[in-house]
Design a protein around this motif. Structure first.
Motif, PDB file in Angstrom:
ATOM      1  N   UNK A 213      -2.756  -2.218   7.405  1.00  0.00           N
ATOM      2  CA  UNK A 213      -1.875  -1.724   6.355  1.00  0.00           C
ATOM      3  C   UNK A 213      -2.750  -1.215   5.219  1.00  0.00           C
ATOM      4  N   UNK A 214      -2.548   0.023   4.871  1.00  0.00           N
ATOM      5  CA  UNK A 214      -3.368   0.669   3.841  1.00  0.00           C
ATOM      6  C   UNK A 214      -2.469   1.066   2.677  1.00  0.00           C
ATOM      7  N   UNK A 215      -2.901   0.710   1.474  1.00  0.00           N
ATOM      8  CA  UNK A 215      -2.185   1.132   0.271  1.00  0.00           C
ATOM      9  C   UNK A 215      -3.142   1.923  -0.610  1.00  0.00           C
TER      10      UNK A 215
ATOM     11  N   UNK B  51       5.452   3.552   4.818  1.00  0.00           N
ATOM     12  CA  UNK B  51       6.297   2.470   4.329  1.00  0.00           C
ATOM     13  C   UNK B  51       7.209   3.068   3.262  1.00  0.00           C
ATOM     14  N   UNK B  52       8.536   2.892   3.417  1.00  0.00           N
ATOM     15  CA  UNK B  52       9.503   3.560   2.542  1.00  0.00           C
ATOM     16  C   UNK B  52       9.266   3.203   1.067  1.00  0.00           C
ATOM     17  N   UNK B  53       9.102   4.224   0.249  1.00  0.00           N
ATOM     18  CA  UNK B  53       8.981   4.023  -1.194  1.00  0.00           C
ATOM     19  C   UNK B  53       7.595   3.664  -1.671  1.00  0.00           C
TER      20      UNK B  53
ATOM     21  N   UNK C 159      -1.513   1.271  13.813  1.00  0.00           N
ATOM     22  CA  UNK C 159      -2.047   0.519  14.951  1.00  0.00           C
ATOM     23  C   UNK C 159      -3.275   1.266  15.459  1.00  0.00           C
ATOM     24  N   UNK C 160      -4.391   0.542  15.554  1.00  0.00           N
ATOM     25  CA  UNK C 160      -5.627   1.128  16.066  1.00  0.00           C
ATOM     26  C   UNK C 160      -5.984   0.491  17.414  1.00  0.00           C
TER      27      UNK C 160
ATOM     28  N   UNK D 178      -6.673  -2.830   1.886  1.00  0.00           N
ATOM     29  CA  UNK D 178      -6.324  -2.891   3.310  1.00  0.00           C
ATOM     30  C   UNK D 178      -6.053  -4.328   3.724  1.00  0.00           C
ATOM     31  N   UNK D 179      -5.125  -4.466   4.656  1.00  0.00           N
ATOM     32  CA  UNK D 179      -4.946  -5.719   5.379  1.00  0.00           C
ATOM     33  C   UNK D 179      -5.192  -5.422   6.845  1.00  0.00           C
ATOM     34  N   UNK D 180      -6.123  -6.150   7.454  1.00  0.00           N
ATOM     35  CA  UNK D 180      -6.542  -5.886   8.827  1.00  0.00           C
ATOM     36  C   UNK D 180      -6.197  -7.106   9.670  1.00  0.00           C
ATOM     37  N   UNK D 181      -5.346  -6.925  10.673  1.00  0.00           N
ATOM     38  CA  UNK D 181      -4.841  -8.046  11.463  1.00  0.00           C
ATOM     39  C   UNK D 181      -5.105  -7.798  12.947  1.00  0.00           C
TER      40      UNK D 181
END
Lengths: 96, 96, 96, 96, 96, 96, 96, 96, 96, 96
Positions: free
Chosen positions: F6-8, F46-48, F55-56, F79-82
């Motif tokens: 997830x990238x912001x 992501x809305x808004x 997905x990588x 980033x959140x990397x899971x």
């Protein structure tokens, strides 16, 4: 109606001291006028912080909003606003 | 010296209603005695919560601790305890 | 005056289904009565959660507290209560 | 479909007042156009904050994203976007 | 319309293993039916957790809510539900 | 192996619009090349929010790190990397 | 590939001591077998906590998931799983 | 004695690239000297982040503090420092 | 070497009072023995909480871990363990 | 009366080194005077952080506030202020 408001002030490090002092002076004048009007019921300092705990008694939510957002330090404060009501165990008349 | 204390109560779902009522009754009696003694200065309900915001005026940290931990509901409460002091802008004498 | 209230319900896993159903039934009856009275202005489900977002319009903080704490599901809910007021940009009359 | 959106605005302290006023003016115009179009269903102020709680009714997730990210104040706002749906206990027709 | 849903499962320690196995079996059957229906588009395990990351493609917010709350494991899950939309940089047709 | 990322993005308010546009253009080119290479498997908005869920599918942790830290917008992203793996209930072949 | 895993154990207070001891014994046997296999590369206690910091070296995300979820104490642990890779400044060969 | 240290670096966006490169070069030299001295026992990158997970082995808390606060990047790092000790289940001699 | 340790105690509501009293008695005996040994250097109550702030002076991380995890109340406490060292501005000899 | 105070310092990256050094020098002088006066009872460094843990012994909440807010580094510190009292298990006379 009653509100508990916690206000924490953060002035930018690069604000000129004279500008900061003037801002604090008009904030104090405004606060004391609101106390004399009976709107700002209580005001305490939080130990070790540039912040306060306050109790307001206003006629409506709109009035509460107008008072808080017109404070001179409002742009430099973060606030927590909590609606209160009378506690059935209180024996103190002015807690309502 | 002054403290703001926020108390939130959570009774276990399986506590017998009569036991809960008795606990609340002795809690109220104890609170009102402390108000009459001038120790528990203010008491308000937080809207929509089984919790309160209180102001205490005690002689020492030890007294504050003794009062709070001897409340009948203490084992079922979470507390936030914040030391307060007089605010230089307050015009109200009993805010000290 | 207006409040936004977010309620999240958590029933204990060991509650008997018939008790849960009865609790939900009286909760629904009470909610619908408050809607007919104009106190509970709006009610929406939050997608994927056993929770709602609501708008209340009440006469005082005390009334708001009385309504929320007398809901049948209150002991099983966590709530966030936020005071609202009219937005100057709103063109909708019933947003006040 | 319905969304609850909470928007909080933070303008930089060094933004020129005229630029801030112009930004707020075009934001208001845009908001009111969306209200007239029926997209922005409700709009309330949060007491003591430069933020609002809103309800949107849009045709798709893509439309919701396009509306929010094209708001003039979008670069200065943090948003929480929550999908809503009809609550089975609601008796109000326009809550769907 | 698309949603990302993250589900984390916590079964009570005192649930009988046979009841847990049966619950997981009907959960799997339900999930696979939703995949065959094209509603549950993607499903991945999160490494080291009893949780998943999923992508849903549904016709409405109400359908999304109905699907999630009718999952057999729903009473034992916490969920994060995030509305998604097409990304303008995506070159993959089925990302919409 | 699979990752959810997830990238912001937060661009500084004082970045020149032409510099921001150029940065976004090279980011898009880089992203689309990685999609054509099969490394960046999915990409949604992501809305808004100015953020995405991706997905990588990469050959190693080192490759994942090299890809993410070489993105043109990396200095402006959190980033959140899971790490993900195949879910036993998935019936979709390309979820592995 | 490398993972850092932080595991925190919470056994229920009402678990029989003999059951807890047996669980810890099989956990230790399993951990030591994984260390001899080279999968569980490092294992340290966190001072004052019933938790550990570990480094794993596995062949795939699926293997990492299978190892962690099959630990005897898994139902009683919360885990944080963080993917690692070689640091360019490391001079130690077995840090890769 | 052992410590786990997690370091996250944030360089200001307006730092000159040459200054940043020089800072990273002296940081690397210092880190590698500490590795050769046996003080910095392990060093890994966290995937997708400008941060690392490290294990230190030092003679005292004072030495740990002196090492960390004299790192060239220290003013630009946030750190989490966790004291570790030998785990009774470890079979690896250099985990102590 | 020095540690600050914050301990918060939560006894289950259904623990028999006699069992709780016995647990507190052996905890007190153990704490006072550690104080006489010079390991537990300082011990204060946190006002309004069943918790303490302590300073320990031990020979190693392993000794710190052994002391904390062998406290009779350990299974009922949450702990924060923070490594300390001498402050260069301290003029007090026993702060090292 | 006793307080635990945790202070964390963040100097702006663009503060001139000579100004920072002068600030630290007057902070140290002030701190050591307060230690000689018996007000600042203990002072320790937190390993790896530009922060300290301190114990103060003052005559009133007002004095505590006056001391903390007049520290030269106060505008650059975040503080946590926790009221303490004597612990019944302490055997050390100067812990009161």
């Amino acid at each position: 109606m009653l509100f508990r408001v916690e206000m924490e002030v953060r002035l930018p490090h690069d604000m000129a001291p004279s500008a900061a002092d003037e801002l604090k002076r008009v904030e104090r004048d405004r606060a004391q006028q609101l106390m004399r009007d009976g709107k700002w019921r209580h005001l305490w300092r939080v130990v070790g912080h540039y912040s306060n705990t306050s109790i307001f008694d206003v006629a409506s939510h709109d009035e509460m909003h107008a008072i808080l957002t017109s404070l001179p330090l409002f742009p430099f404060m973060t606030m927590q606003v909590t609606p209160l009501c009378r506690h059935p165990s209180s024996i103190r008349e002015d807690d309502a």
